[in-house]
Design a protein around this motif. Structure first.
Motif, PDB file in Angstrom:
ATOM      1  N   ILE A  13      20.716 -39.291  27.225  1.00 26.36           N
ATOM      2  CA  ILE A  13      20.267 -40.551  27.631  1.00 26.36           C
ATOM      3  C   ILE A  13      20.552 -40.713  29.080  1.00 26.36           C
ATOM      4  CG2 ILE A  13      20.521 -41.514  25.369  1.00 26.36           C
ATOM      5  CD1 ILE A  13      23.248 -42.251  25.845  1.00 26.36           C
ATOM      6  N   ASP A  14      20.272 -42.084  29.533  1.00 28.36           N
ATOM      7  CA  ASP A  14      20.741 -42.280  30.966  1.00 28.36           C
ATOM      8  C   ASP A  14      22.020 -42.147  31.093  1.00 28.36           C
ATOM      9  OD1 ASP A  14      17.932 -42.773  31.967  1.00 28.36           O
ATOM     10  OD2 ASP A  14      17.872 -44.604  30.943  1.00 28.36           O
ATOM     11  N   GLY A  15      22.839 -41.627  32.102  1.00 26.61           N
ATOM     12  CA  GLY A  15      24.200 -41.736  32.481  1.00 26.61           C
ATOM     13  C   GLY A  15      24.781 -40.712  31.416  1.00 26.61           C
ATOM     14  N   SER A  16      24.607 -39.809  30.914  1.00 25.97           N
ATOM     15  CA  SER A  16      24.972 -38.822  29.919  1.00 25.97           C
ATOM     16  C   SER A  16      25.790 -37.692  30.728  1.00 25.97           C
ATOM     17  CB  SER A  16      24.237 -38.314  28.958  1.00 25.97           C
ATOM     18  OG  SER A  16      23.134 -37.494  29.548  1.00 25.97           O
ATOM     19  N   GLY A  17      25.282 -37.575  32.188  1.00 23.34           N
ATOM     20  CA  GLY A  17      25.999 -36.664  32.884  1.00 23.34           C
ATOM     21  C   GLY A  17      24.919 -35.315  33.102  1.00 23.34           C
ATOM     22  N   LYS A  18      23.735 -35.693  33.106  1.00 25.47           N
ATOM     23  CA  LYS A  18      22.810 -34.601  33.192  1.00 25.47           C
ATOM     24  C   LYS A  18      22.794 -34.102  34.566  1.00 25.47           C
ATOM     25  CE  LYS A  18      19.260 -37.063  32.184  1.00 25.47           C
ATOM     26  NZ  LYS A  18      20.260 -38.185  31.685  1.00 25.47           N
ATOM     27  N   SER A  19      22.697 -35.065  35.530  1.00 28.49           N
ATOM     28  CA  SER A  19      22.374 -34.459  36.958  1.00 28.49           C
ATOM     29  C   SER A  19      23.519 -33.896  37.197  1.00 28.49           C
ATOM     30  CB  SER A  19      22.139 -35.789  37.937  1.00 28.49           C
ATOM     31  OG  SER A  19      21.297 -36.613  37.432  1.00 28.49           O
ATOM     32  N   THR A  20      24.751 -34.269  36.851  1.00 25.25           N
ATOM     33  CA  THR A  20      26.134 -33.915  37.388  1.00 25.25           C
ATOM     34  C   THR A  20      26.203 -32.356  36.662  1.00 25.25           C
ATOM     35  OG1 THR A  20      27.191 -35.813  37.171  1.00 25.25           O
ATOM     36  CG2 THR A  20      28.599 -33.914  37.034  1.00 25.25           C
ATOM     37  N   GLN A  21      25.684 -32.192  35.733  1.00 24.10           N
ATOM     38  CA  GLN A  21      25.789 -30.740  34.768  1.00 24.10           C
ATOM     39  C   GLN A  21      24.807 -29.728  35.505  1.00 24.10           C
ATOM     40  OE1 GLN A  21      28.240 -29.668  33.407  1.00 24.10           O
ATOM     41  NE2 GLN A  21      29.201 -31.742  33.376  1.00 24.10           N
ATOM     42  N   ALA A  22      23.744 -30.339  35.618  1.00 28.78           N
ATOM     43  CA  ALA A  22      22.723 -29.364  36.356  1.00 28.78           C
ATOM     44  C   ALA A  22      23.055 -28.817  37.519  1.00 28.78           C
ATOM     45  CB  ALA A  22      21.379 -30.273  36.338  1.00 28.78           C
ATOM     46  N   ARG A  23      23.406 -29.831  38.518  1.00 38.15           N
ATOM     47  CA  ARG A  23      24.150 -29.433  39.753  1.00 38.15           C
ATOM     48  C   ARG A  23      25.158 -28.236  39.616  1.00 38.15           C
ATOM     49  NH1 ARG A  23      24.711 -34.538  41.491  1.00 38.15           N
ATOM     50  NH2 ARG A  23      27.002 -34.216  41.017  1.00 38.15           N
ATOM     51  N   ARG A  24      26.048 -28.674  38.782  1.00 37.85           N
ATOM     52  CA  ARG A  24      27.479 -27.487  38.392  1.00 37.85           C
ATOM     53  C   ARG A  24      26.728 -26.103  37.988  1.00 37.85           C
ATOM     54  NH1 ARG A  24      33.109 -29.458  37.406  1.00 37.85           N
ATOM     55  NH2 ARG A  24      33.009 -31.534  38.375  1.00 37.85           N
ATOM     56  N   LEU A  25      25.935 -26.336  37.166  1.00 40.82           N
ATOM     57  CA  LEU A  25      25.192 -24.988  36.725  1.00 40.82           C
ATOM     58  C   LEU A  25      24.627 -24.275  37.716  1.00 40.82           C
ATOM     59  CD1 LEU A  25      24.946 -23.095  34.527  1.00 40.82           C
ATOM     60  CD2 LEU A  25      22.793 -24.310  33.888  1.00 40.82           C
ATOM     61  N   ALA A  26      23.798 -25.028  38.565  1.00 38.77           N
ATOM     62  CA  ALA A  26      23.360 -24.407  39.652  1.00 38.77           C
ATOM     63  C   ALA A  26      24.137 -23.559  40.646  1.00 38.77           C
ATOM     64  CB  ALA A  26      22.266 -25.297  40.363  1.00 38.77           C
ATOM     65  N   ASP A  27      25.153 -24.607  41.081  1.00 34.10           N
ATOM     66  CA  ASP A  27      26.370 -24.025  41.744  1.00 34.10           C
ATOM     67  C   ASP A  27      26.638 -22.678  41.297  1.00 34.10           C
ATOM     68  OD1 ASP A  27      25.774 -26.168  43.740  1.00 34.10           O
ATOM     69  OD2 ASP A  27      27.315 -27.216  42.915  1.00 34.10           O
ATOM     70  N   ARG A  28      27.251 -22.946  39.971  1.00 31.68           N
ATOM     71  CA  ARG A  28      27.944 -21.471  39.271  1.00 31.68           C
ATOM     72  C   ARG A  28      26.989 -20.200  39.338  1.00 31.68           C
ATOM     73  NH1 ARG A  28      31.753 -20.627  34.535  1.00 31.68           N
ATOM     74  NH2 ARG A  28      32.329 -22.943  34.660  1.00 31.68           N
ATOM     75  N   LEU A  29      25.583 -20.292  39.116  1.00 33.72           N
ATOM     76  CA  LEU A  29      24.754 -19.526  39.124  1.00 33.72           C
ATOM     77  C   LEU A  29      24.577 -18.699  40.400  1.00 33.72           C
ATOM     78  CD1 LEU A  29      22.186 -20.692  36.421  1.00 33.72           C
ATOM     79  CD2 LEU A  29      23.834 -19.007  36.019  1.00 33.72           C
ATOM     80  N   ARG A  30      24.511 -19.711  41.394  1.00 33.17           N
ATOM     81  CA  ARG A  30      24.415 -19.095  42.754  1.00 33.17           C
ATOM     82  C   ARG A  30      25.673 -18.469  43.191  1.00 33.17           C
ATOM     83  NH1 ARG A  30      21.862 -24.963  44.317  1.00 33.17           N
ATOM     84  NH2 ARG A  30      19.770 -24.406  44.119  1.00 33.17           N
ATOM     85  N   ALA A  31      26.774 -19.016  43.004  1.00 29.91           N
ATOM     86  CA  ALA A  31      28.010 -18.270  43.048  1.00 29.91           C
ATOM     87  C   ALA A  31      28.155 -16.960  42.762  1.00 29.91           C
ATOM     88  CB  ALA A  31      29.146 -19.069  43.015  1.00 29.91           C
ATOM     89  N   GLU A  32      27.315 -16.536  41.592  1.00 32.94           N
ATOM     90  CA  GLU A  32      26.993 -15.377  40.723  1.00 32.94           C
ATOM     91  C   GLU A  32      26.197 -14.438  41.325  1.00 32.94           C
ATOM     92  OE1 GLU A  32      26.396 -16.118  36.615  1.00 32.94           O
ATOM     93  OE2 GLU A  32      28.276 -17.064  36.233  1.00 32.94           O
ATOM     94  N   GLY A  33      25.403 -15.007  42.460  1.00 36.61           N
ATOM     95  CA  GLY A  33      24.631 -14.271  43.115  1.00 36.61           C
ATOM     96  C   GLY A  33      23.157 -14.335  42.511  1.00 36.61           C
ATOM     97  N   ARG A  34      22.874 -15.306  41.925  1.00 39.27           N
ATOM     98  CA  ARG A  34      21.460 -15.414  41.198  1.00 39.27           C
ATOM     99  C   ARG A  34      20.634 -16.466  42.113  1.00 39.27           C
ATOM    100  NH1 ARG A  34      21.678 -13.618  35.854  1.00 39.27           N
ATOM    101  NH2 ARG A  34      23.902 -13.546  35.305  1.00 39.27           N
ATOM    102  N   GLU A  35      19.316 -16.386  42.064  1.00 39.72           N
ATOM    103  CA  GLU A  35      18.439 -17.154  42.660  1.00 39.72           C
ATOM    104  C   GLU A  35      18.165 -18.382  41.891  1.00 39.72           C
ATOM    105  OE1 GLU A  35      15.577 -15.927  45.609  1.00 39.72           O
ATOM    106  OE2 GLU A  35      15.418 -14.289  44.522  1.00 39.72           O
ATOM    107  N   VAL A  36      18.362 -19.455  42.246  1.00 37.69           N
ATOM    108  CA  VAL A  36      18.270 -20.652  41.430  1.00 37.69           C
ATOM    109  C   VAL A  36      17.410 -21.765  42.150  1.00 37.69           C
ATOM    110  CG1 VAL A  36      19.422 -22.628  40.277  1.00 37.69           C
ATOM    111  CG2 VAL A  36      20.321 -20.273  40.442  1.00 37.69           C
ATOM    112  N   VAL A  37      16.645 -22.415  41.364  1.00 39.01           N
ATOM    113  CA  VAL A  37      15.871 -23.460  41.788  1.00 39.01           C
ATOM    114  C   VAL A  37      16.234 -24.771  41.041  1.00 39.01           C
ATOM    115  CG1 VAL A  37      13.740 -24.685  42.020  1.00 39.01           C
ATOM    116  CG2 VAL A  37      13.810 -22.345  42.631  1.00 39.01           C
ATOM    117  N   LEU A  38      16.916 -25.693  41.466  1.00 37.91           N
ATOM    118  CA  LEU A  38      17.294 -26.935  40.867  1.00 37.91           C
ATOM    119  C   LEU A  38      16.268 -27.823  41.361  1.00 37.91           C
ATOM    120  CD1 LEU A  38      19.780 -28.595  39.639  1.00 37.91           C
ATOM    121  CD2 LEU A  38      20.779 -28.801  42.018  1.00 37.91           C
TER     122      LEU A  38
END
Ligand code: ADP
Ligand code: TYD
Length: 209
Positions: A13-38
Motif C-alpha cells: 500500500i501507499d507509504g508502506s516503505g517500498k521506495s525506501t526498501q527498493a533503494r536500499r536493496l539496490a545500494d546493497r547489491l551494487r556494493a556487492e559488485g552487481r549491476e543494478v537498474v533501480l
C-alpha cells in the motif's frame, strides 16, 4: 529467471516503505559488485514518466476505470521495452518499485471488479512476472500517515483514505497466496534497517540460483 538477469519488485500500500526498501536493496547489491537498474512504475522510461503525469496528477475522475487501466498498461509496455527487457538481457538485476501486482490491486479492485480484464490485458501486452516480489505488509493507518506526510501533487489513491488502504492491504495478502512461489511477505512495521536485512536474506537464494 527472466532473460539472464533477475527481476525483483516491491509491492504494498501507499507509504508502506517500498521506495525506501527498493533503494536500499539496490545500494546493497551494487556494493556487492552487481549491476543494478533501480526503477519504478508508473514510469521508469521517458514515455512512461509522461504517462505517469497523466494518471497521477489532476482530477481523480479524469479517466474512466477502463481508460486508466489502459494508460497504466501502456506505461508498463514502454517501460518493459525500453528499460526492463534490455537490462535483463544484459544480465542485470532490475529492482522495480511497483509492477503488475499494483494494477491487479488498484485497477482490479478499487473501482469495481476489473481483475479479469487486468489479467487478460497483462497476458496480451506484458506477459512476464517478476522472479521475486517483496510485499511490504503494513498497518493501513500507519501507511497512510506516512504517505500523507510527504504529500505531493501525485494523489491518485492516497486521497481515498484508510478504507481503501485497508482493502488494498487485504487484497495484496490474498495475492501473496495466489502467487506463493514468487511473492514474499515482509513485515513493514519495523525500523527500515530491520526490514532491509530481512529483504536481503530472503533474496539471497534467488541470487545464487
Ligand atoms: P512507499 O514507497 O511505499 O510509498 P516510502 O519508502 O516512500 O513508501 O516511505 C514513506 C515514508 O515513510 C517516507 O517518509 C520514509 O522515509 C518513511 N519510512 C519508510 N520506511 C520506514 C520504516 N520502516 N519505519 C519508519 N518510517 C519509514
Ligand atoms: P507510487 O509512486 O508507488 O506511490 P506510493 O509511493 O504512494 O506508494 O505509485 C503511485 C500510485 O499509483 C499509487 O497510489 C498506486 C498507483 N498505481 C496504480 O493504480 N496502478 C498501477 O499499475 C501502478 C504501478 C500504480
Amino acid at each position: 529467471m527472466s532473460g539472464r538477469g533477475l527481476f525483483v519488485t516491491f509491492e504494498g500500500i501507499d507509504g508502506s516503505g517500498k521506495s525506501t526498501q527498493a533503494r536500499r536493496l539496490a545500494d546493497r547489491l551494487r556494493a556487492e559488485g552487481r549491476e543494478v537498474v533501480l526503477t519504478r512504475e508508473p514510469g521508469g522510461s521517458p514515455g512512461a514518466e509522461e504517462i505517469r503525469r497523466l494518471v497521477l496528477e489532476g482530477d481523480p475522475d479524469r479517466w474512466s476505470a477502463e481508460t486508466e487501466l489502459l494508460l497504466f498498461t501502456a506505461a508498463r509496455r514502454d517501460h518493459l521495452e525500453r528499460t526492463i527487457r534490455p537490462a535483463l538481457a544484459a544480465g542485470k538485476v532490475v529492482v522495480c518499485d511497483r509492477f503488475a501486482d499494483s494494477t491487479r490491486m488498484y485497477q482490479g479492485l478499487s473501482r469495481g471488479d476489473l481483475r479479469e480484464t487486468v489479467d487478460r490485458l497483462h497476458a496480451l501486452m506484458i506477459g512476464i512476472e517478476p522472479d521475486v516480489t517483496f510485499l511490504i505488509d503494513m498497518d493501513p493507518g500507519i501507511g497512510l500517515a506516512r504517505a500523507l506526510s510527504r504529500r505531493t501533487v501525485e494523489e491518485r489513491f492516497e486521497g481515498f483514505g484508510q478504507d481503501l488502504q485497508a482493502r488494498m492491504r487485504a487484497g495484496f495478502l490474498a495475492l501473496a497466496q495466489e502467487f506463493p512461489d514468487r511473492i514474499v511477505v515482509i513485515d513493514g512495521n519495523r525500523p527500515a534497517d530491520r526490514v532491509a536485512e530481512d529483504v536481503a536474506a530472503r533474496l539471497a537464494p534467488a541470487l545464487t540460483a
